[in-house]
Design a protein around this motif. Sequence first.
Motif, mmCIF file in Angstrom:
data_model
loop_
_atom_site.group_PDB
_atom_site.id
_atom_site.type_symbol
_atom_site.label_atom_id
_atom_site.label_comp_id
_atom_site.label_asym_id
_atom_site.label_seq_id
_atom_site.Cartn_x
_atom_site.Cartn_y
_atom_site.Cartn_z
ATOM 1 N N ALA A 15 42.757 31.664 20.788
ATOM 2 C CA ALA A 15 42.653 32.624 21.562
ATOM 3 C C ALA A 15 41.072 32.299 22.411
ATOM 4 C CB ALA A 15 42.244 34.115 21.063
ATOM 5 N N HIS A 16 40.379 31.415 21.810
ATOM 6 C CA HIS A 16 39.346 30.999 22.572
ATOM 7 C C HIS A 16 39.224 30.883 24.039
ATOM 8 C CE1 HIS A 16 35.085 29.793 22.812
ATOM 9 N NE2 HIS A 16 35.296 28.540 23.181
ATOM 10 N N HIS A 17 40.441 30.175 24.399
ATOM 11 C CA HIS A 17 40.271 29.450 25.729
ATOM 12 C C HIS A 17 41.112 30.465 26.829
ATOM 13 C CE1 HIS A 17 38.864 25.554 24.339
ATOM 14 N NE2 HIS A 17 39.712 25.926 23.428
ATOM 15 N N LEU A 18 41.555 31.640 26.233
ATOM 16 C CA LEU A 18 42.450 32.534 26.769
ATOM 17 C C LEU A 18 41.097 33.284 27.808
ATOM 18 C CD1 LEU A 18 44.954 34.120 24.263
ATOM 19 C CD2 LEU A 18 45.295 32.190 26.250
ATOM 20 N N THR A 19 41.618 33.802 29.092
ATOM 21 C CA THR A 19 41.006 34.828 29.717
ATOM 22 C C THR A 19 41.661 36.040 29.548
ATOM 23 O OG1 THR A 19 42.226 34.323 31.662
ATOM 24 C CG2 THR A 19 40.150 33.302 31.535
ATOM 25 N N PRO A 20 40.637 37.423 29.631
ATOM 26 C CA PRO A 20 41.525 38.523 29.699
ATOM 27 C C PRO A 20 42.520 38.864 30.483
ATOM 28 C CG PRO A 20 39.409 38.794 29.091
ATOM 29 C CD PRO A 20 39.526 37.590 29.586
ATOM 30 N N ILE A 21 43.627 39.379 30.232
ATOM 31 C CA ILE A 21 44.718 39.723 31.178
ATOM 32 C C ILE A 21 44.682 41.282 31.515
ATOM 33 C CG2 ILE A 21 46.019 37.604 30.781
ATOM 34 C CD1 ILE A 21 48.137 39.281 29.291
ATOM 35 N N PHE A 22 44.066 42.048 30.727
ATOM 36 C CA PHE A 22 43.814 43.380 30.995
ATOM 37 C C PHE A 22 42.555 43.816 30.937
ATOM 38 C CE2 PHE A 22 48.212 43.010 29.485
ATOM 39 C CZ PHE A 22 49.022 43.700 30.534
ATOM 40 N N GLN A 23 42.210 44.845 31.934
ATOM 41 C CA GLN A 23 40.935 45.284 31.929
ATOM 42 C C GLN A 23 41.097 46.836 31.763
ATOM 43 O OE1 GLN A 23 39.230 43.894 35.417
ATOM 44 N NE2 GLN A 23 38.179 42.181 34.418
ATOM 45 N N ILE A 24 40.146 47.606 30.705
ATOM 46 C CA ILE A 24 40.083 49.085 30.887
ATOM 47 C C ILE A 24 38.989 49.841 31.310
ATOM 48 C CG2 ILE A 24 40.513 51.012 29.012
ATOM 49 C CD1 ILE A 24 41.974 49.183 27.266
ATOM 50 N N GLY A 25 39.228 50.332 32.295
ATOM 51 C CA GLY A 25 37.984 50.698 33.102
ATOM 52 C C GLY A 25 38.026 52.499 32.882
ATOM 53 N N LYS A 26 37.395 52.992 34.158
ATOM 54 C CA LYS A 26 37.080 54.500 33.859
ATOM 55 C C LYS A 26 38.329 55.240 33.911
ATOM 56 C CE LYS A 26 36.903 55.359 39.056
ATOM 57 N NZ LYS A 26 36.014 55.462 40.048
ATOM 58 N N GLY A 27 39.615 54.562 34.113
ATOM 59 C CA GLY A 27 40.891 55.630 34.014
ATOM 60 C C GLY A 27 41.196 55.605 32.453
ATOM 61 N N GLY A 28 40.693 54.686 31.623
ATOM 62 C CA GLY A 28 40.538 54.851 30.174
ATOM 63 C C GLY A 28 42.056 54.331 29.889
ATOM 64 N N LEU A 29 42.323 54.349 28.498
ATOM 65 C CA LEU A 29 43.557 54.079 27.847
ATOM 66 C C LEU A 29 44.782 54.956 28.236
ATOM 67 C CD1 LEU A 29 44.652 51.644 26.339
ATOM 68 C CD2 LEU A 29 44.259 52.851 24.312
ATOM 69 N N ASN A 30 45.803 54.422 28.975
ATOM 70 C CA ASN A 30 46.763 55.504 28.971
ATOM 71 C C ASN A 30 48.151 54.947 28.664
ATOM 72 O OD1 ASN A 30 47.714 53.865 31.212
ATOM 73 N ND2 ASN A 30 46.296 54.741 32.622
ATOM 74 N N GLU A 31 49.221 55.717 28.837
ATOM 75 C CA GLU A 31 50.668 55.131 28.441
ATOM 76 C C GLU A 31 50.976 53.857 29.133
ATOM 77 O OE1 GLU A 31 54.913 57.375 28.643
ATOM 78 O OE2 GLU A 31 53.336 58.579 27.645
ATOM 79 N N GLN A 32 50.772 53.878 30.348
ATOM 80 C CA GLN A 32 51.151 52.654 31.309
ATOM 81 C C GLN A 32 50.581 51.393 30.780
ATOM 82 O OE1 GLN A 32 50.051 53.215 35.390
ATOM 83 N NE2 GLN A 32 51.531 51.452 36.006
ATOM 84 N N ILE A 33 49.414 51.521 30.556
ATOM 85 C CA ILE A 33 48.613 50.374 29.987
ATOM 86 C C ILE A 33 49.162 49.800 28.556
ATOM 87 C CG2 ILE A 33 46.383 49.362 29.156
ATOM 88 C CD1 ILE A 33 44.931 51.027 31.249
ATOM 89 N N VAL A 34 49.332 50.878 27.644
ATOM 90 C CA VAL A 34 49.716 50.248 26.585
ATOM 91 C C VAL A 34 51.232 49.801 26.650
ATOM 92 C CG1 VAL A 34 50.697 51.399 24.517
ATOM 93 C CG2 VAL A 34 48.599 52.378 25.270
#
Length: 102
Positions: A15-34
Motif C-alpha cells: 500500500a505504500h506506493h498507492l495513492t488515495p482513490i477516495f476522499q471524504i470531505g465535508k459531506g461526510g461518510l454516506n451510503e454512496q461512498i461506502v
Amino acid sequence: MELRGKQKSYLRSKAHHLTPIFQIGKGGLNEQIVRQVGEALEKRELIKINLLQNTDETVEIVATEMEQELNCLVVQIIGRVLVLYKPSSQEKYRRISTTIPR
C-alpha cells in the motif's frame, strides 16, 4: 478474517506506493461512498482513503464503519489516511490475496 503481523506488514508495503482513490470531505461518510469503496475493494483488494481537513468524521469512526459495512480489514491508519484490504470474491481480480504470506 484476521491477519497476522507478517501479513499486515506485507500489505502495508504493497500500500505504500498507492495513492488515495477516495476522499471524504465535508459531506461526510454516506451510503454512496461506502458502496463505491466496496466496489473498488472488490476489484483492487487494497485501497487508500483520505479524510480531508474539512470533514467532521474521525479516522477511527470511518475505519469502524467501513469494517462493519464492508466486512473488510483496516490494515493501517496514518494520520488521516486509511488502508483497507478485502480479498476479492472473483478469481480474476485476486492479485494481492494470492501473494500474501501464510
